[in-house]
Write an enzyme that holds these catalytic residues in place. Structure first.
Site, PDB file in Angstrom:
ATOM      1  N   PRO A  60       0.827  -1.223   0.000  1.00 28.34           N
ATOM      2  CA  PRO A  60       0.000   0.000   0.000  1.00 28.34           C
ATOM      3  C   PRO A  60       0.860   1.273   0.000  1.00 28.34           C
ATOM      4  CG  PRO A  60      -0.353  -1.282   2.036  1.00 28.34           C
ATOM      5  CD  PRO A  60       0.591  -2.053   1.189  1.00 28.34           C
TER       6      PRO A  60
ATOM      7  N   ASP B 298      -7.622  -0.708 -25.936  1.00 30.96           N
ATOM      8  CA  ASP B 298      -8.219  -0.597 -24.612  1.00 30.96           C
ATOM      9  C   ASP B 298      -8.232   0.825 -24.090  1.00 30.96           C
ATOM     10  OD1 ASP B 298      -8.885  -3.157 -24.298  1.00 30.96           O
ATOM     11  OD2 ASP B 298      -7.211  -3.709 -23.011  1.00 30.96           O
TER      12      ASP B 298
ATOM     13  N   GLU C 167       0.905  -6.691   8.701  1.00 33.66           N
ATOM     14  CA  GLU C 167       1.013  -5.228   8.670  1.00 33.66           C
ATOM     15  C   GLU C 167       2.023  -4.755   7.640  1.00 33.66           C
ATOM     16  OE1 GLU C 167      -0.941  -2.769  10.301  1.00 33.66           O
ATOM     17  OE2 GLU C 167      -2.027  -4.666  10.315  1.00 33.66           O
TER      18      GLU C 167
ATOM     19  N   ARG D  37      -1.233  -9.886 -20.795  1.00 32.93           N
ATOM     20  CA  ARG D  37      -2.107  -9.602 -21.937  1.00 32.93           C
ATOM     21  C   ARG D  37      -1.470  -8.617 -22.925  1.00 32.93           C
ATOM     22  NH1 ARG D  37      -5.270  -5.579 -21.804  1.00 32.93           N
ATOM     23  NH2 ARG D  37      -7.120  -6.558 -22.658  1.00 32.93           N
TER      24      ARG D  37
HETATM   25  C1  9D3 Z   1      -3.314   0.824   8.905  1.00 41.09           C
HETATM   26  C2  9D3 Z   1      -2.160   0.668   7.999  1.00 41.09           C
HETATM   27  N1  9D3 Z   1      -2.461  -0.219   6.872  1.00 41.09           N
HETATM   28  C3  9D3 Z   1      -1.711   0.310   5.699  1.00 41.09           C
HETATM   29  C4  9D3 Z   1      -2.599   0.960   4.727  1.00 41.09           C
HETATM   30  C5  9D3 Z   1      -2.070  -1.566   7.227  1.00 41.09           C
HETATM   31  C6  9D3 Z   1      -2.024  -2.529   6.103  1.00 41.09           C
HETATM   32  C7  9D3 Z   1      -3.164  -2.830   5.398  1.00 41.09           C
HETATM   33  C8  9D3 Z   1      -3.131  -3.775   4.386  1.00 41.09           C
HETATM   34  C9  9D3 Z   1      -0.848  -3.152   5.795  1.00 41.09           C
HETATM   35  C10 9D3 Z   1      -0.818  -4.096   4.783  1.00 41.09           C
HETATM   36  C11 9D3 Z   1      -1.956  -4.412   4.091  1.00 41.09           C
HETATM   37  C12 9D3 Z   1      -1.926  -5.434   3.041  1.00 41.09           C
HETATM   38  N2  9D3 Z   1      -2.041  -4.821   1.698  1.00 41.09           N
HETATM   39  C13 9D3 Z   1      -1.153  -5.063   0.754  1.00 41.09           C
HETATM   40  O1  9D3 Z   1      -0.216  -5.794   0.992  1.00 41.09           O
HETATM   41  C14 9D3 Z   1      -1.240  -4.403  -0.524  1.00 41.09           C
HETATM   42  C15 9D3 Z   1      -2.125  -3.379  -1.006  1.00 41.09           C
HETATM   43  C16 9D3 Z   1      -3.220  -2.698  -0.406  1.00 41.09           C
HETATM   44  O2  9D3 Z   1      -3.646  -2.948   0.741  1.00 41.09           O
HETATM   45  N3  9D3 Z   1      -3.852  -1.731  -1.137  1.00 41.09           N
HETATM   46  C17 9D3 Z   1      -3.483  -1.432  -2.416  1.00 41.09           C
HETATM   47  N4  9D3 Z   1      -2.488  -2.056  -3.010  1.00 41.09           N
HETATM   48  C18 9D3 Z   1      -1.820  -3.003  -2.305  1.00 41.09           C
HETATM   49  S1  9D3 Z   1      -0.527  -3.869  -2.888  1.00 41.09           S
HETATM   50  C19 9D3 Z   1      -0.330  -4.741  -1.508  1.00 41.09           C
END
Ligand code: 9D3
Length: 257
Positions: free
Chosen positions: A88, A168, A115, A153
């Site tokens: 994220p 696309d 996390e 793709r």
């Molecule tokens: C409260 C803090 N959170 C961060 C936004 C904790 C958290 C949430 C979800 C930590 C890791 C995750 C797992 N998510 C992913 O590994 C992830 C992800 C995502 O949650 N949103 C968008 N793209 C991606 S790519 C990997």
């Protein structure tokens, strides 16, 4: 293309190997998908892959060492390649990024869980991080699956019609420098529950149909994704098509037709 995916849930990723566009690309030998489970690279009796965060707080953090050992094993098997973590905290993926990834002959995708991943592993072993966007999913596997589908793709010979990928939405138009949402599509029947297919699509006038589709794409983008048009310099033709569409809309909202 060779794709290595490091994940605690390899079976999720392996599913892709039997499904749809990705399945076909893999069985045609256009790409090779190899999964690695960091749990297999733990040295302790419990095969521990995560631990509590220093400083406290909820959840668990992925241990650096099993991931480093996994990455070392990956690189022993197939020389070099940039390591991309799904996170994220990454840069949001878009079609321009997907195109660049598709030009590599190797992808190494690292899926986070819990996390997150110990920062020291990210600092020393990861070259880039990609996010799917500003919403929370439970781990990197779905994100890796999205990257793999979007990349495969684009590989020559993977889609049935060579042009499909290029037509696309979001494929940046080389000539104009901006990408548009797709126009609406219709198929049989001509009259479905009293709803008619737009007359022009039945006219056989291919130039007029092309203009109509372009106009609908411009209008859809203007209404739903104005961010895609930021900085766009419209051609005179696009300007006229969009102005006419917006004028029609205005007229409709006034007269109620
Ligand atoms: C409260 C803090 N959170 C961060 C936004 C904790 C958290 C949430 C979800 C930590 C890791 C995750 C797992 N998510 C992913 O590994 C992830 C992800 C995502 O949650 N949103 C968008 N793209 C991606 S790519 C990997």
């Amino acid at each position: 293309m060779r794709i290595d995916v490091i994940t605690l849930f390899p079976e999720w990723i392996q599913q892709l190997a039997s499904l749809g566009v990705t399945g076909r690309a893999l069985s045609n030998g256009k790409a090779e998908l190899v999964t690695w489970n960091p749990r297999d690279f733990t040295l302790d009796r419990h095969h521990q892959v995560d631990d509590r965060p220093y400083g406290g707080g909820p959840g668990m953090v992925m241990l650096a060492e099993p991931l480093a050992l996994t990455l070392e094993a990956v690189k022993r098997q197939a020389a070099t390649g940039l390591v991309s973590a799904m996170s994220p905290q990454g840069r949001p993926l878009n079609q321009a990024a997907v195109k660049k990834l598709a030009n590599r002959d190797r992808l190494i995708l690292l899926c986070g869980r819990y996390e997150g991943i110990d920062q020291r592993l990210l600092d020393t072993c990861v070259d880039e991080q990609w996010s799917l966007g500003d919403y929370v999913i439970s781990g990197g596997e779905l994100a890796a699956a999205v990257v793999i589908d979007a990349v495969l793709r684009l590989l020559p010979g993977v889609l049935g019609h060579e042009q499909s990928a290029e037509q696309d939405s979001f494929s940046l138009d080389e000539k104009t420098g901006y990408g548009l949402l797709d126009c609406p599509h219709y198929t049989r029947p001509e009259n479905w529950r009293e709803l008619k297919v737009p007359e022009i699509l039945l006219s056989g006038n291919h130039a007029a149909i092309e203009d109509w589709r372009r106009q609908q794409a411009l209008l859809a983008t203007w209404k739903t994704r104005p961010d895609l048009l930021a900085g766009a310099v419209f051609s005179d033709k696009d300007k006229a098509l969009l102005a006419a569409a917006l004028a029609d809309q205005e007229a409709e909202s006034i007269t109620g037709i």
